[in-house]
Design an enzyme around this catalytic site. Structure first.
Site, PDB file in Angstrom:
ATOM      1  N   ARG A  61       4.054   8.999  11.925  1.00  0.00           N
ATOM      2  CA  ARG A  61       2.809   8.244  10.945  1.00  0.00           C
ATOM      3  C   ARG A  61       1.636   9.068  11.014  1.00  0.00           C
ATOM      4  O   ARG A  61       0.871   9.092   9.909  1.00  0.00           O
ATOM      5  CB  ARG A  61       2.461   6.718  11.516  1.00  0.00           C
ATOM      6  CG  ARG A  61       1.625   5.979  10.647  1.00  0.00           C
ATOM      7  CD  ARG A  61       1.681   4.714  10.745  1.00  0.00           C
ATOM      8  NE  ARG A  61       1.766   4.086  11.989  1.00  0.00           N
ATOM      9  CZ  ARG A  61       0.911   3.913  12.878  1.00  0.00           C
ATOM     10  NH1 ARG A  61      -0.271   4.437  12.611  1.00  0.00           N
ATOM     11  NH2 ARG A  61       1.160   3.604  14.162  1.00  0.00           N
ATOM     12  N   TYR A 113      -2.758   3.667 -16.328  1.00  0.00           N
ATOM     13  CA  TYR A 113      -1.526   3.165 -15.534  1.00  0.00           C
ATOM     14  C   TYR A 113      -1.723   1.736 -15.497  1.00  0.00           C
ATOM     15  O   TYR A 113      -2.457   1.466 -14.740  1.00  0.00           O
ATOM     16  CB  TYR A 113      -1.061   4.019 -14.624  1.00  0.00           C
ATOM     17  CG  TYR A 113       0.249   3.759 -13.990  1.00  0.00           C
ATOM     18  CD1 TYR A 113       1.306   4.069 -14.833  1.00  0.00           C
ATOM     19  CD2 TYR A 113       0.341   3.036 -12.927  1.00  0.00           C
ATOM     20  CE1 TYR A 113       2.509   3.670 -14.160  1.00  0.00           C
ATOM     21  CE2 TYR A 113       1.468   2.545 -12.109  1.00  0.00           C
ATOM     22  CZ  TYR A 113       2.763   3.118 -12.895  1.00  0.00           C
ATOM     23  OH  TYR A 113       3.856   2.487 -12.508  1.00  0.00           O
ATOM     24  N   ASP A 185      -6.932  11.250 -11.851  1.00  0.00           N
ATOM     25  CA  ASP A 185      -5.420  11.115 -11.716  1.00  0.00           C
ATOM     26  C   ASP A 185      -4.849  12.084 -12.520  1.00  0.00           C
ATOM     27  O   ASP A 185      -5.083  11.952 -13.735  1.00  0.00           O
ATOM     28  CB  ASP A 185      -5.045   9.489 -12.194  1.00  0.00           C
ATOM     29  CG  ASP A 185      -3.427   9.415 -11.870  1.00  0.00           C
ATOM     30  OD1 ASP A 185      -2.762  10.411 -11.930  1.00  0.00           O
ATOM     31  OD2 ASP A 185      -3.039   8.391 -11.809  1.00  0.00           O
ATOM     32  N   LYS A 210       6.257  11.992 -10.513  1.00  0.00           N
ATOM     33  CA  LYS A 210       6.615  12.302 -11.883  1.00  0.00           C
ATOM     34  C   LYS A 210       7.040  13.920 -11.666  1.00  0.00           C
ATOM     35  O   LYS A 210       7.748  14.409 -11.303  1.00  0.00           O
ATOM     36  CB  LYS A 210       5.181  11.840 -12.712  1.00  0.00           C
ATOM     37  CG  LYS A 210       4.851  10.640 -12.511  1.00  0.00           C
ATOM     38  CD  LYS A 210       5.927   9.540 -12.771  1.00  0.00           C
ATOM     39  CE  LYS A 210       5.680   8.144 -12.193  1.00  0.00           C
ATOM     40  NZ  LYS A 210       4.242   7.488 -12.711  1.00  0.00           N
TER      41      LYS A 210
HETATM   42  C1  PLP Z   1       3.401   6.460 -12.284  1.00  0.00           C
HETATM   43  C2  PLP Z   1       2.001   6.706 -12.204  1.00  0.00           C
HETATM   44  C3  PLP Z   1       1.214   6.225 -11.214  1.00  0.00           C
HETATM   45  C4  PLP Z   1       1.886   5.328 -10.062  1.00  0.00           C
HETATM   46  O1  PLP Z   1       2.689   5.917  -9.279  1.00  0.00           O
HETATM   47  P1  PLP Z   1       3.873   5.513  -8.506  1.00  0.00           P
HETATM   48  O2  PLP Z   1       4.551   6.636  -7.835  1.00  0.00           O
HETATM   49  O3  PLP Z   1       4.868   4.913  -9.380  1.00  0.00           O
HETATM   50  O4  PLP Z   1       3.410   4.472  -7.477  1.00  0.00           O
HETATM   51  C5  PLP Z   1      -0.238   6.203 -11.199  1.00  0.00           C
HETATM   52  N1  PLP Z   1      -0.716   7.107 -12.071  1.00  0.00           N
HETATM   53  C6  PLP Z   1       0.086   7.466 -13.213  1.00  0.00           C
HETATM   54  C7  PLP Z   1      -0.683   8.325 -14.165  1.00  0.00           C
HETATM   55  C8  PLP Z   1       1.390   7.092 -13.239  1.00  0.00           C
HETATM   56  O5  PLP Z   1       1.853   7.919 -14.116  1.00  0.00           O
END
Ligand code: PLP
Length: 394
Positions: A61, A113, A185, A210
């Site tokens: 962890r 998001y 982000d 992604k």
């Molecule tokens: C998918 C996504 C998230 C959330 O991520 P997870 O891996 O699904 O928890 C946050 N920001 C953006 C821009 C995303 O496309």
């Protein structure tokens, strides 16, 4: 010649180009055996040689060699001092929002998001953290949203799903002026196309589910801190207290994905450009949202701060009927949530990614019942277009 024999000495690869850095990571090879692929260290705990001695690892962890390689690799690629790998993009964003104190105010992009809306409203609202959503591509609106207690700007650019572009440098200058942090982000473009920390941001986050992972096979998140040791330590305390770290197998999957990031992003970029221009010519398509169009209102900002447009396209069709026809009839293209993988996916934001976004906000943004989002994959672009053509016009 390389002579690393421990986990402490790694190379930030300053002399290598980005497309070499992604292949070679931080340590690159496992230092004790020379394994060319960092192994999956599927261990919960680590044996100590004797009292007062450690291998550098104690308990997974806290730290794990596979995860550490991913965290260091991401710090190198984004240009920060320290990276953290989380069990999801949501967990990564949670850690960043946890830097705020009760009574603080945060300004966020208005079409972020959907899940981030939920964190801010349902989770942090009750801790007394105030928030304002603004169109981050409108600097006057950003200025107007500032309050005495504003401590953080949270930017998604391009935005999801309306493809608006925020000027990262300009917003971070505004933030610096009031002593607030800028967080970006960077899920949509990845550091291959956009490096927010070099543009003035303090922290970068990712859903590495992604493009970084890139194969639709793991959920994961990343935080990279630019240069502030104190912030990095706060994130470290958060991740080890919440236990929201990424597991060894998933860390390995993301590391493997990153090795091909450069070639995949180039292909996503080329394919999306072709598909966006084709979509624009279609009778049933009313509007295409794509940051690579020269007449996109933020095109100048895009050229200034990115080296590519990415693989994301949104579009509005003439009716909800056409939406249903497309979703029912696509064959190679898959009707599914998520983005950034090798497969082309089509998403219906109003009931999927943005289900939790309030109706009035969705309406204002244009996330209607005739609005679709597409993550263009790395298949042959002619097959993507042929599938769309048959599903929509056939
Ligand atoms: C998918 C996504 C998230 C959330 O991520 P997870 O891996 O699904 O928890 C946050 N920001 C953006 C821009 C995303 O496309």
């Amino acid at each position: 010649m390389k002579n690393f024999s421990n986990y402490t000495d790694f190379d930030t690869k300053e002399n290598l180009a980005f497309d070499s850095k992604v292949v070679h990571g931080a340590l690159g090879t496992e230092p004790l055996t020379g394994a060319v692929s960092m192994p999956i260290f599927q261990a919960a705990t680590f044996r100590h040689p004797e009292f007062g001695q450690t291998t550098g690892f104690a308990y997974s962890r806290l730290e794990n060699p596979t995860r550490l390689e991913l965290e260091r690799t991401m710090a190198i690629l984004e240009g920060g001092i320290r990276g953290f790998a989380f069990s999801s993009g949501q967990a990564a964003n949670m850690a960043v929002f946890s830097l705020l104190e009760p009574g603080d105010h945060i300004i966020l992009s208005d079409d972020i998001y959907g899940g981030t809306f939920r964190i801010i409203g349902d989770v942090f609202g009750k801790y007394g953290i105030e928030h304002t959503y603004v169109d981050m591509s409108d600097l006057d609106a950003v200025q107007a949203a500032i309050q005495k207690n504003t401590k953080m700007f949270f930017i998604e650019t391009p935005t999801n799903p309306m493809m608006k572009v925020a000027d990262i440098h300009a917003v971070s200058e505004i933030a610096k002026g009031i002593g607030a942090l800028t967080v970006v982000d960077n899920t949509f473009l990845t550091p291959y196309f956009q490096k927010p920390l070099t543009l003035g941001a303090d922290i970068v986050t990712h859903s590495s589910t992604k493009y970084l992972g890139g194969h639709n096979d793991t959920i994961s998140g990343i935080v990279v801190v630019k240069d502030d040791e104190e912030i990095a330590e706060k994130i470290n305390i958060h991740i080890k207290s919440h236990g929201s770290q990424l597991a060894p197998l998933d860390s390995w999957l993301v590391l493997r994905g990153i090795k091909t990031l450069a070639v995949r992003m180039d292909k996503h970029n080329a394919n999306a450009k072709k598909v966006a221009h084709w979509l624009r010519e279609q009778k049933k398509v009313e509007k295409v949202y794509y940051v690579g169009f020269e007449d996109h209102k933020d095109y100048d900002v895009t050229l200034k701060q990115t080296t590519g447009f990415g693989g994301m396209i949104s579009f509005t069709v003439d009716s909800e009927e056409t939406v249903m026809k497309i979703l029912k009839n696509v064959d190679m293209i898959m009707f599914a949530e998520s983005l950034g993988g090798t497969e082309t996916l089509i998403t219906y934001p109003t009931t999927q990614t943005h289900e939790d976004t309030p109706e009035d906000v969705k309406e204002k943004l244009g996330i209607t019942r005739s609005f679709l989002r597409m993550s263009v994959g790395i298949e042959n672009p002619d097959d993507i277009i042929a599938d769309l053509d048959r599903a929509m016009n056939g």
